[in-house]
Write a protein that holds these residues in place. Sequence first.
Motif, PDB file in Angstrom:
ATOM      1  N   ARG A 150      20.489 -34.295-105.561  1.00 39.81           N
ATOM      2  CA  ARG A 150      21.815 -33.989-105.013  1.00 39.81           C
ATOM      3  C   ARG A 150      22.898 -34.504-105.953  1.00 39.81           C
ATOM      4  NH1 ARG A 150      26.282 -36.047-102.491  1.00 39.81           N
ATOM      5  NH2 ARG A 150      25.543 -38.179-102.683  1.00 39.81           N
ATOM      6  N   GLN A 151      22.713 -35.737-106.410  1.00 35.12           N
ATOM      7  CA  GLN A 151      23.748 -36.305-107.275  1.00 35.12           C
ATOM      8  C   GLN A 151      23.789 -35.569-108.621  1.00 35.12           C
ATOM      9  OE1 GLN A 151      23.936 -40.611-107.274  1.00 35.12           O
ATOM     10  NE2 GLN A 151      23.258 -40.705-105.147  1.00 35.12           N
ATOM     11  N   TRP A 152      22.622 -35.299-109.162  1.00 34.29           N
ATOM     12  CA  TRP A 152      22.568 -34.573-110.440  1.00 34.29           C
ATOM     13  C   TRP A 152      23.238 -33.202-110.330  1.00 34.29           C
ATOM     14  CZ3 TRP A 152      19.292 -30.123-110.612  1.00 34.29           C
ATOM     15  CH2 TRP A 152      19.303 -29.456-111.846  1.00 34.29           C
ATOM     16  N   SER A 153      23.016 -32.521-109.219  1.00 29.70           N
ATOM     17  CA  SER A 153      23.498 -31.141-109.107  1.00 29.70           C
ATOM     18  C   SER A 153      24.953 -31.054-108.660  1.00 29.70           C
ATOM     19  CB  SER A 153      22.600 -30.350-108.154  1.00 29.70           C
ATOM     20  OG  SER A 153      22.619 -30.924-106.864  1.00 29.70           O
ATOM     21  N   SER A 154      25.525 -32.159-108.181  1.00 29.51           N
ATOM     22  CA  SER A 154      26.905 -32.120-107.701  1.00 29.51           C
ATOM     23  C   SER A 154      27.859 -32.058-108.890  1.00 29.51           C
ATOM     24  CB  SER A 154      27.229 -33.367-106.872  1.00 29.51           C
ATOM     25  OG  SER A 154      26.435 -33.376-105.714  1.00 29.51           O
ATOM     26  N   PHE A 155      28.658 -31.009-108.936  1.00 28.27           N
ATOM     27  CA  PHE A 155      29.647 -30.806-110.007  1.00 28.27           C
ATOM     28  C   PHE A 155      28.976 -30.775-111.385  1.00 28.27           C
ATOM     29  CE2 PHE A 155      31.154 -34.194-107.010  1.00 28.27           C
ATOM     30  CZ  PHE A 155      31.750 -33.357-106.101  1.00 28.27           C
ATOM     31  N   HIS A 156      27.734 -30.307-111.447  1.00 26.58           N
ATOM     32  CA  HIS A 156      27.093 -30.227-112.761  1.00 26.58           C
ATOM     33  C   HIS A 156      27.887 -29.257-113.630  1.00 26.58           C
ATOM     34  CE1 HIS A 156      24.382 -29.824-116.019  1.00 26.58           C
ATOM     35  NE2 HIS A 156      23.492 -30.614-115.470  1.00 26.58           N
ATOM     36  N   PRO A 157      28.455 -29.728-114.745  1.00 22.99           N
ATOM     37  CA  PRO A 157      29.427 -28.902-115.455  1.00 22.99           C
ATOM     38  C   PRO A 157      28.836 -27.626-116.042  1.00 22.99           C
ATOM     39  CG  PRO A 157      28.880 -30.852-116.750  1.00 22.99           C
ATOM     40  CD  PRO A 157      28.239 -31.035-115.397  1.00 22.99           C
ATOM     41  N   LEU A 160      27.880 -24.382-112.816  1.00 18.24           N
ATOM     42  CA  LEU A 160      28.790 -24.037-111.719  1.00 18.24           C
ATOM     43  C   LEU A 160      29.129 -22.556-111.693  1.00 18.24           C
ATOM     44  CD1 LEU A 160      31.094 -27.157-111.872  1.00 18.24           C
ATOM     45  CD2 LEU A 160      29.453 -26.598-110.084  1.00 18.24           C
TER      46      LEU A 160
END
Lengths: 544, 155
Positions: A150-157, A160
């Motif tokens: 979840r953390q890795w994929s959140s706002f993954h530049p 998106l």
Amino acid sequence: MYRYDKYDQAMVDARVAEFRDQARRRLEGKMTEDQFKPLRLQNGLYLQLHAYMLRVAVPYGTLNAQQMHMLADIADKYDRGYGHFTTRQNIQYNWIKLEDTADILADLAKVEMHAIQTSGNCIRNISSDQYAGAAADELIDPRPYAELLRQWSSFHPEFLALPRKFKICVIASETDRAAMKLHDIGIRIVKNDAGEIGAAFYVGGGMGRTPMIAPLIREFVPLDQLITYAEACLRVYNRYGRRDNKFKARIKILVHELGKEEYARQVEEEFAHLLTQDIEPPLAELERIKEYFADPAFEAGASDEIDLSDPDFALWVKNNCHAHKQPGYITATISLKPVGGIPGDASAAQMHLMAELGKEYSFDEMRVTHAQNIVLPHVKKADLYTLWQKLDEAGLGAANLDSIEDIIACPGLDYCSLANARSIPVAQKISERFAGNGKTETLGELKLKISGCINACGHHHAGHIGILGVDKKGLENYQLLLGGCEGEDTSLGKITGPGFTEDGIVDAVDKAADVYLAQRQEGERFLDTYRRIGMDPFKEAIYG
Amino acid sequence: MADPLAAGPDAVQFRFRDDEPVDHPAVTVDSFLNQSNASAVRIEPGDDARELVPHLEHIRLVEINFPSFTDGRGYSSARILREAGYTGELRAVGDVLVDQLGHMRRCGFDSFEPDHQMNEDDAKAALRTWPEVYQAAADTRAPIWKLRHKEGSHG
Ligand code: SF4
């Protein structure tokens, strides 16, 4: 369960501020709707037939009482007093105003929740086994891995603006309760011959108009390379996934067109390169996350006795409860499928009650299931009767888990602008029919799933009985499918033949059920009988 | 750091570099590979950025074109070049919008030539949006997991 630290909180707060500014620019006309759309989608805001819908993330389906209370408050304050739990283990509100959305997101942030990436062409909320951390049959709790992802994929530049949406599921038991192989990436946490824990990657599954079961791409990814391998899978997809045709843009089409060996080879190449790039969080980070998922303080030596003298309670225990790893405890599912109700809907009052019961009887923890029900994972058996009485009083005591009344249905034409047909009234009529004729209990496990169009949000391909709404010369029409299954032996349903009207489909389901009742052998479920005798006897009964 | 709002070629709205911009137009990847004396190349979404990797020391400007902001292939192209050690200018060109700026910076872009000029206050605000970042990318920002596990600390 996981709790935010100052970093997580700062990120979610930043997101609220970002969205508030984006909404302002949209409302001031500084941004076109086309420019705004991907931004609002990545904050869970969809435009439906009558209003905006807001989809709030419940990461891997886990939430606490404070969060459930907030979901209820939002239903009261900004919606019509209801929320709708979805097949993605999330909750949706159907009557939201754009002007209110930033305030809702701010309310959510106060209880460590958000709507980040619950829609749009990005990595979506990670799903998991609804019995994670409680099930007797699991290897290990899969949620720490889901949280790491979840953390890795959140706002993954880099990811998106993918070709299409991207769904990841993590489980850690042999029994697949989360339809893992029907995700873009399905991860099963496994133990190898050397006794080490790692991840098996299944890539390229999905529902939609071209349903596919994800093939195994790699048997074992070491835990200290998990993120790197996922990044390689995504990069190959971002670069080579089709963008010429929206309906061929999911990763399942890429994997299918390349072949799983070639896709796997390209991932390996990218993986080898990315391993040199130092992008993997240290195992210490996984350990940090794991601490949040430590077992609650179970009472040692709690009794395994349950007094089943009340037959209604006994039925509920038989149908709605699941074995727990801890002696003296059990996992209980609250059915959000009352007879004639809207599958997955809960009123604010019901949400408040579930929150209170979750706090009192389940160590302040609840789960949303992909079958649109709510789980209390850790209930002491000694408390079970009291709990059930409280649920039953509030109309939440339906003993119909995994039965023909436990229908999964998408919002359909009542809300969704893509729909061909309504799903909800069909679900209501079927549950009324079977509750009325008393066959539900005799039929046993029978999973029925309804989608209002070919996009398959109601997972109709994976239902033992599936119903698909189609448009027939401007009229709502329903196709019947048989033989789908989302579990370990994943299979896709087949269409029986010509479609039906709304009442016709209810009759057809009833006839299919009768074929099973007439033909079943000892111990067979509907699905087993169908697999043994095939489609023909059903066709004869339905169309004959 | 140069003042990004200062000059570059006219159409370049933001440039986060101090060196002299390349003064000749970029050529396509195909023509670059055929006559490699150009030092400016333009990558389209369908091009394979890795084809440039053997030639990076001759290149001073790579333009990555975004015909539509919804096509995210250029983000991967950018990171691939930075991961291969490219240190020249990496310019996002085309349908480049304010809300993509921060993510593009993270993928290694250091100049921006949008089809439509951005509101500069909005752009500055967009670049300040994220207090921290969750993942390692092509920029120098330390991911949150690194901050959490700084050497010597166990909290
Ligand atoms: S299956 Fe179709 S009708 Fe149902 S929610 Fe999805 S898009 Fe809408």
